[in-house]
Design a protein around this motif. Structure first.
Motif, mmCIF file in Angstrom:
data_model
loop_
_atom_site.group_PDB
_atom_site.id
_atom_site.type_symbol
_atom_site.label_atom_id
_atom_site.label_comp_id
_atom_site.label_asym_id
_atom_site.label_seq_id
_atom_site.Cartn_x
_atom_site.Cartn_y
_atom_site.Cartn_z
ATOM 1 N N ILE A 104 0.817 -1.221 0.000
ATOM 2 C CA ILE A 104 0.000 0.000 0.000
ATOM 3 C C ILE A 104 0.847 1.267 0.000
ATOM 4 N N LYS A 105 2.161 1.134 -0.010
ATOM 5 C CA LYS A 105 3.036 2.304 0.023
ATOM 6 C C LYS A 105 2.815 3.174 -1.208
ATOM 7 N N PRO A 106 2.588 4.496 -1.035
ATOM 8 C CA PRO A 106 2.341 5.389 -2.175
ATOM 9 C C PRO A 106 3.519 5.400 -3.152
ATOM 10 N N GLN A 107 3.192 5.558 -4.436
ATOM 11 C CA GLN A 107 4.191 5.556 -5.500
ATOM 12 C C GLN A 107 4.203 6.915 -6.209
ATOM 13 N N GLY A 125 -0.511 2.327 -3.887
ATOM 14 C CA GLY A 125 0.342 1.143 -3.956
ATOM 15 C C GLY A 125 -0.183 0.127 -4.945
ATOM 16 N N TRP A 126 0.630 -0.897 -5.211
ATOM 17 C CA TRP A 126 0.292 -1.847 -6.271
ATOM 18 C C TRP A 126 -0.791 -2.839 -5.862
ATOM 19 N N ALA A 127 -1.085 -2.969 -4.582
ATOM 20 C CA ALA A 127 -2.110 -3.925 -4.156
ATOM 21 C C ALA A 127 -3.501 -3.412 -4.496
ATOM 22 N N ARG A 128 -4.398 -4.332 -4.788
ATOM 23 C CA ARG A 128 -5.774 -3.944 -5.086
ATOM 24 C C ARG A 128 -6.415 -3.273 -3.878
ATOM 25 N N GLU A 129 -6.044 -3.726 -2.674
ATOM 26 C CA GLU A 129 -6.621 -3.156 -1.463
ATOM 27 C C GLU A 129 -6.210 -1.700 -1.252
ATOM 28 N N ALA A 130 -5.147 -1.262 -1.928
ATOM 29 C CA ALA A 130 -4.640 0.096 -1.716
ATOM 30 C C ALA A 130 -5.645 1.170 -2.100
#
Length: 308
Positions: A104-107, A125-130
């Protein structure tokens, strides 16, 4: 040796090496002694009608002590097993939390600035939950040790944060950072690149209006404004911060709608383009030019007219 008894049918064993609890006690007394184990055994002795048997008591003491020892061993084993399971569960939770923190870390944390209207942008982040995460923004001037919270961007679901007011000292370099939170788990901070408003803001195009006559077009130009205001309340134009020039281009739609001809460069806000052909459609576009940094704005929208 057992104590003497008054019963004639009870005899002591012939050999101590062959003795057992069956030799020492009658069956009725054996049943009585087997009813309890543990602490109660200490107080329960195997008796006859006229005395007690020390040897049987020793055997029962030994048997009860063995049971207590086994209980302690089992409890110790269970405690150890629970401790190991707890450590394993904790390790799994730490790994899961670490995976969630990373996912979930911002990109791509970046400053965007137009005429000193400055915003911070990032991608989830790259996760769908993000997509369900909340975000927290901090900023500071380069060289300072303390980060400042941006209250309006603390626990927001948006991916944009307005930092115009926080970056109003346009000569100072700034940093910002963002982190995400989901289900009680916080990501690490994602840091922006250094941003200096005066060097990196994008100058917007001027506003253009045209008035035509039979053979000429009068062009009125207005430089873009910053978000900062004078004491009287009017917005400060970008020409107060930079040495800006107007560049004006004319397009003859009869010849080539894409071909722009530079007809003026300077600081005048009103110019007149003469010697034009009546009945021809002309369009005017303009942009701002900054010689010091060799930066140009985008073109303004087209203002078109047909000479009568």
């Amino acid at each position: 040796m057992c104590c003497p008894t008054a019963r004639s049918d009870f005899t002591a064993p012939h050999s101590s090496s062959d003795s057992s609890l069956d030799d020492v006690l009658p069956p009725a007394q054996l049943q009585t002694s087997s009813l309890a184990f543990g602490p109660e055994t200490v107080h329960q002795t195997q008796t006859t009608s006229h005395g007690t048997c020390p040897r049987g008591r020793e055997v029962l003491f030994s048997h009860g002590a063995a049971l207590l020892s086994m209980r302690r061993i089992m409890l110790s084993f269970l405690c150890l097993l629970m401790h190991l399971l707890q450590d394993e569960t904790t390790s799994l939770l730490v790994l899961e939390n670490q995976d969630l923190q990373d996912s979930i870390k911002p990109q791509k944390v970046e400053f965007h600035s137009l005429n000193f209207n400055t915003t911070l942008h990032w991608q989830p982040g790259w996760a769908r939950e993000a997509r369900d995460a909340l975000y927290f923004v901090q900023y500071k001037v380069y060289g300072q040790s303390t980060w400042q919270n941006k209250d309006e961007c603390w626990g927001i679901s948006s991916h944009v944060c307005d930092l115009t007011h926080e970056t109003s000292d346009i000569q100072e370099p700034y940093y910002s950072r963002v982190r995400a939170a989901l289900a009680g788990v916080y990501s690490n901070w994602s840091l922006s690149c250094r941003f200096t408003p005066w060097r990196e803001t994008v100058i917007g195009p001027p506003m253009v209006t045209v008035v035509h006559s039979s053979k000429s077009i009068t062009v009125k130009l207005q430089a873009p404004h910053s978000p900062y205001r004078r004491k009287r309340g009017s917005k400060i134009p970008m020409t107060n911060y930079y040495d800006l020039l107007f560049q004006v281009f004319i397009i003859n739609n009869f010849l080539d709608e894409q071909h722009r001809v530079l007809v003026y460069e300077g600081k005048d806000k009103v110019i007149k383009i003469e010697d034009l052909r009546p009945g021809v459609s002309y369009c005017i576009v303009a942009k701002m030019y900054m010689p010091m940094l060799d930066h140009s704005s985008a073109y303004s929208s087209r203002q078109c007219t047909v000479l009568q």
